[in-house]
Design an enzyme around this catalytic site. Sequence first.
Site, PDB file in Angstrom:
ATOM      1  CB  ALA A  65      -0.863   0.121   1.201  1.00 60.64           C
ATOM      2  N   GLY A 109       0.448  -5.037   0.977  1.00 61.63           N
ATOM      3  CA  GLY A 109      -0.653  -5.098   0.248  1.00 61.63           C
ATOM      4  C   GLY A 109      -0.492  -5.496  -1.196  1.00 61.63           C
ATOM      5  CD  GLU A 112      -2.271  -7.535   3.179  1.00 60.66           C
ATOM      6  OE1 GLU A 112      -1.831  -6.544   3.032  1.00 60.66           O
ATOM      7  OE2 GLU A 112      -3.131  -7.798   4.093  1.00 60.66           O
ATOM      8  CD  GLU A 132       1.803  -5.493   5.678  1.00 63.24           C
ATOM      9  OE1 GLU A 132       2.688  -6.587   5.948  1.00 63.24           O
ATOM     10  OE2 GLU A 132       1.074  -5.573   4.734  1.00 63.24           O
TER      11      GLU A 132
HETATM   12  C1  HXC Z   1       5.136   4.358  -1.430  1.00 63.66           C
HETATM   13  C2  HXC Z   1       6.887   3.441  -2.205  1.00 63.66           C
HETATM   14  C3  HXC Z   1       6.731   2.141  -1.500  1.00 63.66           C
HETATM   15  C4  HXC Z   1       5.341   2.081  -1.038  1.00 63.66           C
HETATM   16  C5  HXC Z   1       8.413   1.953  -2.879  1.00 63.66           C
HETATM   17  N1  HXC Z   1       8.212   3.340  -2.795  1.00 63.66           N
HETATM   18  N2  HXC Z   1       7.489   1.118  -2.006  1.00 63.66           N
HETATM   19  N3  HXC Z   1       6.088   4.463  -1.949  1.00 63.66           N
HETATM   20  N4  HXC Z   1       4.628   3.169  -0.747  1.00 63.66           N
HETATM   21  N5  HXC Z   1       4.930   0.869  -0.303  1.00 63.66           N
HETATM   22  C6  HXC Z   1       8.999   4.431  -3.644  1.00 63.66           C
HETATM   23  C7  HXC Z   1       9.947   4.576  -2.872  1.00 63.66           C
HETATM   24  O1  HXC Z   1       9.742   5.528  -1.886  1.00 63.66           O
HETATM   25  C8  HXC Z   1      10.789   5.325  -3.936  1.00 63.66           C
HETATM   26  O2  HXC Z   1      10.130   6.523  -4.276  1.00 63.66           O
HETATM   27  C9  HXC Z   1      10.623   4.229  -5.316  1.00 63.66           C
HETATM   28  O3  HXC Z   1       9.189   3.850  -4.873  1.00 63.66           O
HETATM   29  C10 HXC Z   1      11.570   3.381  -5.509  1.00 63.66           C
HETATM   30  O4  HXC Z   1      11.697   2.689  -4.202  1.00 63.66           O
HETATM   31  P1  HXC Z   1      13.308   2.500  -3.422  1.00 63.66           P
HETATM   32  O5  HXC Z   1      12.972   2.069  -2.039  1.00 63.66           O
HETATM   33  O6  HXC Z   1      14.070   3.645  -3.590  1.00 63.66           O
HETATM   34  O7  HXC Z   1      13.620   0.982  -4.133  1.00 63.66           O
HETATM   35  P2  HXC Z   1      14.685   0.005  -3.486  1.00 63.66           P
HETATM   36  O8  HXC Z   1      15.678   0.611  -2.789  1.00 63.66           O
HETATM   37  O9  HXC Z   1      15.024  -0.972  -4.736  1.00 63.66           O
HETATM   38  O10 HXC Z   1      13.834  -0.786  -2.580  1.00 63.66           O
HETATM   39  C11 HXC Z   1      12.533  -1.439  -2.754  1.00 63.66           C
HETATM   40  C12 HXC Z   1      12.016  -1.988  -1.656  1.00 63.66           C
HETATM   41  C13 HXC Z   1      11.359  -0.628  -0.790  1.00 63.66           C
HETATM   42  C14 HXC Z   1      12.742  -2.854  -0.859  1.00 63.66           C
HETATM   43  C15 HXC Z   1      10.457  -2.755  -2.563  1.00 63.66           C
HETATM   44  O11 HXC Z   1      10.966   0.336  -1.576  1.00 63.66           O
HETATM   45  C16 HXC Z   1      10.737  -1.011   0.201  1.00 63.66           C
HETATM   46  O12 HXC Z   1      11.010  -1.344   1.233  1.00 63.66           O
HETATM   47  N6  HXC Z   1       9.332  -0.501   0.013  1.00 63.66           N
HETATM   48  C17 HXC Z   1       8.263  -0.665   1.141  1.00 63.66           C
HETATM   49  C18 HXC Z   1       7.730  -1.770   1.342  1.00 63.66           C
HETATM   50  C19 HXC Z   1       6.803  -1.789   2.359  1.00 63.66           C
HETATM   51  O13 HXC Z   1       7.000  -1.542   3.463  1.00 63.66           O
HETATM   52  N7  HXC Z   1       5.501  -2.384   2.073  1.00 63.66           N
HETATM   53  C20 HXC Z   1       4.279  -2.474   2.665  1.00 63.66           C
HETATM   54  C21 HXC Z   1       3.578  -1.106   2.971  1.00 63.66           C
HETATM   55  S1  HXC Z   1       2.204  -1.234   4.077  1.00 63.66           S
HETATM   56  P3  HXC Z   1      11.041   7.938  -4.267  1.00 63.66           P
HETATM   57  O14 HXC Z   1      10.078   9.035  -4.816  1.00 63.66           O
HETATM   58  O15 HXC Z   1      11.025   8.048  -2.724  1.00 63.66           O
HETATM   59  O16 HXC Z   1      12.267   7.947  -4.570  1.00 63.66           O
HETATM   60  C22 HXC Z   1       1.017  -2.004   3.341  1.00 63.66           C
HETATM   61  C23 HXC Z   1      -0.197  -2.348   4.078  1.00 63.66           C
HETATM   62  C24 HXC Z   1      -1.375  -3.096   3.472  1.00 63.66           C
HETATM   63  O17 HXC Z   1       1.249  -2.542   2.460  1.00 63.66           O
HETATM   64  C25 HXC Z   1      -2.474  -3.225   4.158  1.00 63.66           C
HETATM   65  C26 HXC Z   1      -3.319  -2.147   4.066  1.00 63.66           C
HETATM   66  C27 HXC Z   1      -4.131  -1.978   2.630  1.00 63.66           C
END
Ligand code: HXC
Length: 258
Positions: A65, A109, A112, A132
Amino acid sequence: MAFETIIVEVEDHVALIKLNRPDALNALNSELLGELAQALKEADANDKVRCIVLTGSEKAFAAGADIKEMSEKTFVDMFLSNFFAGEGDAVVNTRKPIIAAVSGYALGGGCELAMMCDFIIASDTAKFGQPEINLGVIAGIGGTQRLTRFVGKSKSMDMHLTGRFMDAEEAERSGLVSRVVPAKKLIDETMGAAQKIAEKSIIASLAAKEAVNRAYETTMTEGILFERRLFHSLFATEDQKEGMAAFQEKREAQFRDK
Ligand code: HXC
């Protein structure tokens, strides 16, 4: 309808839906999930579509998400909007078969969403996770329930509590994905599987999907009764007559969805 965050193509009875927010690794925001819900509704209503493939990019199916969209929300915002419940229901309520073709990250998400599809074909680069916990929250659109049913309690707890990622090989071994293919072949292989599904009687496809999904909702006895009733009812279709005649005549069946 034109979409901003997804791309939809219909080819040979298969709707290919590609999540398309490359700058955010396909993070799931309200706009994307709204468009996805609409595209699935349209695919379900389109007689030319017999199977759906949902995919992302080579680097990410979806990285979860959208954290930037969620970060300032309050409990009341989340509760009153019933955050992403309707969008999740739209995926699960799609009647036609949906295959998730997952390459790269399927996190939070994103994992999911892949699990809401009917089965997952993964590229050898796929990484699944429910990270998360690192954000001070937990899965919110089915992850604790679906992952636990698919891979068992121990692995599911491990994933949800440590936030670690699972690679494609582990995901296949654990029963999360049905097959793993080389990244370059992911779309071809998945479209091939979708074409195979599209060749069947859609009445039987929908019945098979309903019956398998029932296994997660009911007891064994009730599930088997449900299956038996559906199986019996398929003998009211012309496609059953055609399928069994074609076998005996040693030819390909020509199903007409009747
Ligand atoms: C918003 C995101 C994002 C996310 C990545 N980006 N994941 N933006 N929400 N979930 C954005 C980053 O901010 C960045 O943009 C760009 O995508 C590239 O990501 P990087 O981090 O620079 O890439 P990398 O170093 O290759 O790392 C990849 C990654 C990391 C390991 C996937 O991005 C990451 O850990 N993302 C978050 C994963 C996460 O925690 N997911 C769960 C979310 S909560 P900018 O503009 O900043 O450069 C969830 C709840 C669901 O899903 C339930 C409720 C519906």
